[in-house]
Design a protein around this motif. Structure first.
Motif, PDB file in Angstrom:
ATOM      1  N   ASN A 149      11.660 -17.731  33.070  1.00  0.00           N
ATOM      2  CA  ASN A 149      10.929 -18.594  31.843  1.00  0.00           C
ATOM      3  C   ASN A 149      11.645 -17.923  30.743  1.00  0.00           C
ATOM      4  OD1 ASN A 149       7.993 -19.314  31.751  1.00  0.00           O
ATOM      5  ND2 ASN A 149       6.956 -17.324  31.718  1.00  0.00           N
ATOM      6  N   VAL A 150      11.596 -19.329  29.429  1.00  0.00           N
ATOM      7  CA  VAL A 150      12.323 -18.836  28.398  1.00  0.00           C
ATOM      8  C   VAL A 150      12.355 -18.053  27.221  1.00  0.00           C
ATOM      9  CG1 VAL A 150      13.448 -20.977  27.940  1.00  0.00           C
ATOM     10  CG2 VAL A 150      11.325 -20.370  26.655  1.00  0.00           C
ATOM     11  N   GLY A 151      13.339 -16.909  26.740  1.00  0.00           N
ATOM     12  CA  GLY A 151      13.360 -16.250  26.320  1.00  0.00           C
ATOM     13  C   GLY A 151      12.537 -15.951  25.196  1.00  0.00           C
ATOM     14  N   ILE A 152      11.596 -14.463  24.433  1.00  0.00           N
ATOM     15  CA  ILE A 152      11.528 -13.913  23.279  1.00  0.00           C
ATOM     16  C   ILE A 152      11.291 -14.763  22.545  1.00  0.00           C
ATOM     17  CG2 ILE A 152      10.439 -12.472  21.923  1.00  0.00           C
ATOM     18  CD1 ILE A 152      10.772 -10.446  24.081  1.00  0.00           C
ATOM     19  N   PRO A 200       5.698 -13.868  27.384  1.00  0.00           N
ATOM     20  CA  PRO A 200       6.546 -12.793  27.455  1.00  0.00           C
ATOM     21  C   PRO A 200       6.112 -11.857  28.917  1.00  0.00           C
ATOM     22  CG  PRO A 200       5.623 -12.183  25.523  1.00  0.00           C
ATOM     23  CD  PRO A 200       5.209 -13.227  25.738  1.00  0.00           C
ATOM     24  N   SER A 201       7.235 -11.498  29.511  1.00  0.00           N
ATOM     25  CA  SER A 201       6.181 -10.647  30.860  1.00  0.00           C
ATOM     26  C   SER A 201       5.688  -9.396  30.403  1.00  0.00           C
ATOM     27  CB  SER A 201       7.458 -10.367  31.769  1.00  0.00           C
ATOM     28  OG  SER A 201       8.661  -9.607  31.366  1.00  0.00           O
ATOM     29  N   LYS A 202       4.096  -8.865  31.200  1.00  0.00           N
ATOM     30  CA  LYS A 202       3.327  -7.583  30.826  1.00  0.00           C
ATOM     31  C   LYS A 202       4.927  -6.552  30.322  1.00  0.00           C
ATOM     32  CE  LYS A 202      -0.641  -9.361  31.000  1.00  0.00           C
ATOM     33  NZ  LYS A 202      -0.236  -9.886  29.454  1.00  0.00           N
ATOM     34  N   GLN A 203       5.506  -6.676  30.968  1.00  0.00           N
ATOM     35  CA  GLN A 203       6.781  -5.804  30.557  1.00  0.00           C
ATOM     36  C   GLN A 203       6.978  -5.657  29.364  1.00  0.00           C
ATOM     37  OE1 GLN A 203       9.862  -5.367  33.304  1.00  0.00           O
ATOM     38  NE2 GLN A 203      10.339  -3.000  32.794  1.00  0.00           N
ATOM     39  N   GLN A 204       7.501  -6.921  29.060  1.00  0.00           N
ATOM     40  CA  GLN A 204       7.697  -6.592  28.099  1.00  0.00           C
ATOM     41  C   GLN A 204       6.755  -6.026  26.643  1.00  0.00           C
ATOM     42  OE1 GLN A 204       9.511 -10.554  28.181  1.00  0.00           O
ATOM     43  NE2 GLN A 204      12.039 -10.147  27.710  1.00  0.00           N
ATOM     44  N   TYR A 232       4.161  -4.538  27.214  1.00  0.00           N
ATOM     45  CA  TYR A 232       3.946  -3.278  26.633  1.00  0.00           C
ATOM     46  C   TYR A 232       4.792  -2.594  26.356  1.00  0.00           C
ATOM     47  CZ  TYR A 232      -0.577  -5.274  29.606  1.00  0.00           C
ATOM     48  OH  TYR A 232      -1.406  -5.522  29.568  1.00  0.00           O
ATOM     49  N   GLN A 233       5.868  -2.848  26.389  1.00  0.00           N
ATOM     50  CA  GLN A 233       7.514  -1.517  26.492  1.00  0.00           C
ATOM     51  C   GLN A 233       8.242  -2.041  24.797  1.00  0.00           C
ATOM     52  OE1 GLN A 233       8.971  -1.130  29.794  1.00  0.00           O
ATOM     53  NE2 GLN A 233       7.333  -0.147  31.054  1.00  0.00           N
ATOM     54  N   THR A 234       7.917  -3.750  24.711  1.00  0.00           N
ATOM     55  CA  THR A 234       8.761  -3.798  23.491  1.00  0.00           C
ATOM     56  C   THR A 234       8.257  -4.247  22.351  1.00  0.00           C
ATOM     57  OG1 THR A 234       9.257  -5.705  23.977  1.00  0.00           O
ATOM     58  CG2 THR A 234      10.719  -4.225  25.453  1.00  0.00           C
ATOM     59  N   ILE A 235       8.340  -3.923  21.362  1.00  0.00           N
ATOM     60  CA  ILE A 235       7.832  -4.858  19.925  1.00  0.00           C
ATOM     61  C   ILE A 235       8.037  -5.974  19.930  1.00  0.00           C
ATOM     62  CG2 ILE A 235       9.379  -3.930  18.427  1.00  0.00           C
ATOM     63  CD1 ILE A 235       5.346  -3.472  17.550  1.00  0.00           C
ATOM     64  N   GLU A 236       8.981  -6.659  19.976  1.00  0.00           N
ATOM     65  CA  GLU A 236       9.263  -7.704  19.839  1.00  0.00           C
ATOM     66  C   GLU A 236       8.296  -8.795  20.760  1.00  0.00           C
ATOM     67  OE1 GLU A 236      11.103  -6.182  20.589  1.00  0.00           O
ATOM     68  OE2 GLU A 236      12.725  -5.600  19.009  1.00  0.00           O
ATOM     69  N   GLY A 237       7.991  -8.413  22.462  1.00  0.00           N
ATOM     70  CA  GLY A 237       7.445  -8.394  23.550  1.00  0.00           C
ATOM     71  C   GLY A 237       5.427  -8.815  22.345  1.00  0.00           C
ATOM     72  N   THR A 238       5.472  -7.456  21.754  1.00  0.00           N
ATOM     73  CA  THR A 238       4.232  -7.649  22.005  1.00  0.00           C
ATOM     74  C   THR A 238       3.901  -8.303  20.849  1.00  0.00           C
ATOM     75  OG1 THR A 238       4.414  -5.011  22.023  1.00  0.00           O
ATOM     76  CG2 THR A 238       2.539  -5.537  21.008  1.00  0.00           C
ATOM     77  N   ILE A 239       4.790  -8.605  19.276  1.00  0.00           N
ATOM     78  CA  ILE A 239       4.801  -9.644  18.439  1.00  0.00           C
ATOM     79  C   ILE A 239       4.379 -10.972  18.498  1.00  0.00           C
ATOM     80  CG2 ILE A 239       5.708 -11.123  16.140  1.00  0.00           C
ATOM     81  CD1 ILE A 239       6.587  -7.432  15.627  1.00  0.00           C
ATOM     82  N   SER A 240       5.511 -11.567  19.813  1.00  0.00           N
ATOM     83  CA  SER A 240       5.870 -12.403  20.891  1.00  0.00           C
ATOM     84  C   SER A 240       4.196 -12.871  20.896  1.00  0.00           C
ATOM     85  CB  SER A 240       6.609 -12.927  21.188  1.00  0.00           C
ATOM     86  OG  SER A 240       6.438 -14.044  22.067  1.00  0.00           O
TER      87      SER A 240
END
Lengths: 408, 194, 164
Positions: free
Chosen positions: A299-302, A309-313, A315-323
């Protein structure tokens, strides 16, 4: 039957002074039409003087519903458009959306899409050639074809969980990554399939009955093919060499080696042969692509803000959660320019394009589909004029009309 | 079959089975269903797959697909039915002889599915009677086979009680005109004329 | 693959404006020049394939000045060259010249636009509805027509078990 359309088309016979000419209704519920289309035929004995197609028996408002579903939801509806090769429609729709948004796919996603497009082409051609065989009396041929289709269904089921209506692609990637098990299954299919296609060719290519019923039937010259806007195998059997995979290399087609089969005769037999050779070429493409598939994200990036985003992103990064949060909220979707694009792919049936009008929201303002079946079927009266009643099924089979794409 | 426990006065030889005529008729009917495939869209391809080699509908006595409604007793509506097709569907249903059953295969035929649009009929059961609904978009062949098995149970259970095909009055009653012209004027009379 | 507009376009058709987005070249042409422009593109610049013909209703589009936009996509049958040609019409004069004299393939595409949008094509040989029943009165892809319709889809007689 009190359908008004029948009355308006029946007058093609009443205007005729030759009273031996009679009118026959064909369809909409008839096994040889495969799906739902209707023809009003003007016959002189067994000879077809004129045919008047009457379509719309499956018009379900695809383009209207495209104005109410967002860019990711609409992919489920494109599945049901040309339902014998849903993956090709998914890819065509999301390529148009990505062109509108200006997204560049990752190399892995490009290869995945190439592979599924070519598998969809094989499964489409299997059914369409199988159906010609079935209609002119070669039932075994159809069973050979359908058995291989089941194997492609298996591959798709392992890939995305659905065997038939896949809804696989997403904006900026796809719903699942390709797994080693899928790669293994595709390799097994590539090994197995050439034997079946050899068998199929041995069954029909020089079969006297089949050749007699298809050769010289439904002739389409190059000039007529262009004038009628024909594309895909139908046009290539008439000498038009246009193939978007070569002329406008999208996805990974520029890196891969393949030929575009063309013929000049333009009859049903030529259309059948072009499809058979295209299956071999598609198999070549799948074999090359599956061995060269790049690693990396699918997939394209955040920062593109389109694919989840992937589940790992998450749960573990704030950018991933926001996105993730912004993407699933109703009014915080993608940023779409207020513009219009047309993007086309070479689908199994011909040029399948989408004209997408964006209006700033994450729902298309207009989602127009350029349906190859609709345009190919428009020339049916031209092809059948002068042939016999029994040639109708051969011509219909060789055009590969899918009613859901015809009527949308 | 005769597990009802009737007291029988005479002793029967071993090769005689007693049953009710009703059950016998139902048993015959349920094991030789002749489907009429009313395949319009994607579900039609799965219907073909059900009949083809891997799933093989012949194991349940329902493989004799007939494309003439006069020869069929089970209509399988596979795919969405739209405004222009509905009069055709009703006409074909009326042409089928009694006794007859109907399976509505897939979400579109049962409820309209994802196509909640201006031209798709939201469930064929608004216009013709339906015996069995199969969910799924499209249903897998296994689901369709299960629905045929369930329909067989239903046929056995219901029997010919109320079997209208045996009623003399019904047989002689004048048939109503096949299908009237659909009235497609907008229900809302205030709509602007195009 | 979109190509730049032909260089001699502006001297032949001064009213045509040209724009570009993501590599697509779009021409906007007044309705009266439509057929002449297509004839010019087809006979002098090899755009001999009518790829698509469709319409957009700009009723609720932000900043739109015209109601309907007709979109013609022409291509070259020997390469993938492609041009988008647009023209705008407004109610009540929604008549557009037909291009069926240039491409027979335009026949059904124009009938479809008539059926779904109510645009009339002047000079079309068979100007009937194509997808919807003849009795239908509305043009459903217009933006003022609701997605669920106006009740036409349920306006049919019901058949019950008793009257089969």
């Amino acid at each position: 039957m009190p359908l008004v359309a029948a009355q308006s088309t029946a007058d093609i016979a009443h205007n005729d002074l030759r009273d031996y000419v009679w009118t026959m209704n064909f369809g909409p519920q008839h096994p040889a039409t495969h799906t739902t289309l209707r023809l009003v035929l003007k016959l002189d004995g067994e000879r077809v003087l004129d045919a008047m197609p009457d379509i719309g028996y499956l018009h379900s408002g695809f383009e209207k519903i495209g104005e109410h579903l967002d860019y990711n939801q609409y992919v489920t509806v494109t599945d049901r458009m040309n339902y014998i090769s849903p993956m090709a429609n998914n890819v065509a729709w999301h390529m148009a959306v990505e062109k509108l948004l200006g997204i560049e796919l990752t190399p892995r996603a490009v290869y995945i899409r190439t592979i599924i497009c070519e598998l969809a082409r094989i499964s489409d051609h299997l059914l369409s050639t199988g159906a010609i065989g079935l209609d002119v009396g070669a039932f075994t041929f159809f069973l050979y074809a359908f058995y291989q289709r089941e194997k492609i269904y298996d591959i798709f089921e392992t890939l995305c969980g659905a065997r038939f209506t896949n809804s696989y692609t997403r904006v900026g990637g796809s719903s699942h990554d390709i797994t080693p098990l899928v790669v293994e299954k595709i390799r097994a299919f590539c090994q197995d399939f050439p034997k079946t296609i050899d068998d199929m060719e041995r069954l029909l290519n020089r079969n006297r009955i089949f050749v007699d019923r298809t050769k010289g039937v439904g002739l389409l010259s190059r000039e007529d093919a262009v004038n009628f806007s024909a594309t895909g195998p139908v046009a290539r059997a008439s000498g038009v060499t246009r193939d978007l995979r070569k002329d406008e290399p999208y996805l990974a087609y520029a890196d891969l080696d393949f030929n575009v089969p063309c013929m000049k005769t333009g009859d049903c037999y030529a259309r059948y042969l072009v499809r058979m050779v295209e299956m071999r070429e598609s198999l070549k493409l799948v074999q090359q692509a599956i061995e060269n598939i790049p690693s990396g994200p699918f997939n394209v990036g955040i920062d593109e803000r389109t694919a989840l985003p992937s589940k790992q992103q998450v749960y573990q990064t704030i950018e991933g959660t926001i996105s993730h949060f912004e993407l699933v909220m109703a009014n915080r979707g993608f940023e779409v320019p207020q513009e219009e694009v047309y993007c086309a792919t070479e689908a199994p049936n011909g040029e399948l394009g989408f004209y997408v009008v964006g209006d700033g929201s994450d729902v298309a303002y207009r989602a127009r589909c350029r349906p190859p079946s609709f345009i190919n079927f428009a020339m049916f009266p031209h092809l059948i004029r002068g042939h016999t009643l029994s040639d109708i099924v051969a011509v219909l089979g060789s055009l590969n009309i899918i009613a859901a794409e015809l009527d949308r | 079959m005769a597990e009802g426990g009737f007291a029988v006065a005479v002793e029967l030889p071993e090769n005689v089975v007693i049953s009710k005529l009703d059950e016998l008729a139902s048993w015959c009917r349920k094991n030789s269903l002749w489907p009429m495939p009313f395949a319009t869209a994607c579900c039609g391809i799965e219907l073909m797959a059900t009949g083809a080699s891997r799933h093989d509908l012949a194991r349940f006595g329902a493989e004799v697909f007939r494309f003439s409604p006069r020869q069929c007793d089970l209509m399988i509506v596979a795919g969405r039915v739209v405004m222009k097709m509905l009069p055709v569907l009703q006409r074909i249903w009326q042409q089928m002889p009694e006794p007859k059953w109907c399976i509505s295969m897939g979400a579109c035929a049962s409820t309209g599915g994802v196509f909640d649009t201006y031209c798709v009929v939201q469930g064929i059961d608004r216009f013709i009677p339906v015996d069995m609904y199969v969910p799924g978009c499209p249903p897998r062949p296994e689901q369709l086979i299960q629905s045929i098995i369930d329909l067989q149970d239903k046929i056995q259970r219901e029997g010919t009680i109320g079997g209208r095909e045996f009623l003399a009055t019904q047989r002689q009653a004048p048939k109503r005109a096949l299908v009237e012209l659909p009235v497609l004027q907008p229900a809302n009379a205030l709509v602007r004329k195009a | 693959m979109s190509v730049p507009a032909p260089p001699d376009l502006n001297e032949r058709f001064p009213c045509v404006t040209c724009s570009e987005f993501r590599g697509d070249t779009r021409l906007v042409v007044p309705r009266d020049d439509l057929v002449a422009l297509f004839k010019f593109l087809r006979d002098e610049h090899h755009f001999d394939l009518l790829v698509d013909l469709t319409c957009v209703d700009y009723l609720k589009y932000r900043g739109a000045e015209n109601r309907f936009g007709l979109i013609y996509i022409v291509g070259d049958s020997r390469s993938a060259a492609r041009l988008t040609v647009r023209t705008f019409v407004n109610e009540p004069d929604t008549v557009v010249p037909s291009v069926t004299s240039l491409w027979r393939g335009a026949n059904w595409l124009e009938r479809e636009v008539w059926d779904l949008f109510g645009i009339t094509f002047d000079g079309h040989p068979d100007h009937r509805r194509i997808l919807l029943p003849e009795e239908f009165t509305a043009h459903p892809l217009r933006k003022d027509y609701p997605l669920q319709g106006l009740g036409e889809r349920h306006n049919f007689p019901t058949i019950t078990r008793g009257e089969a």
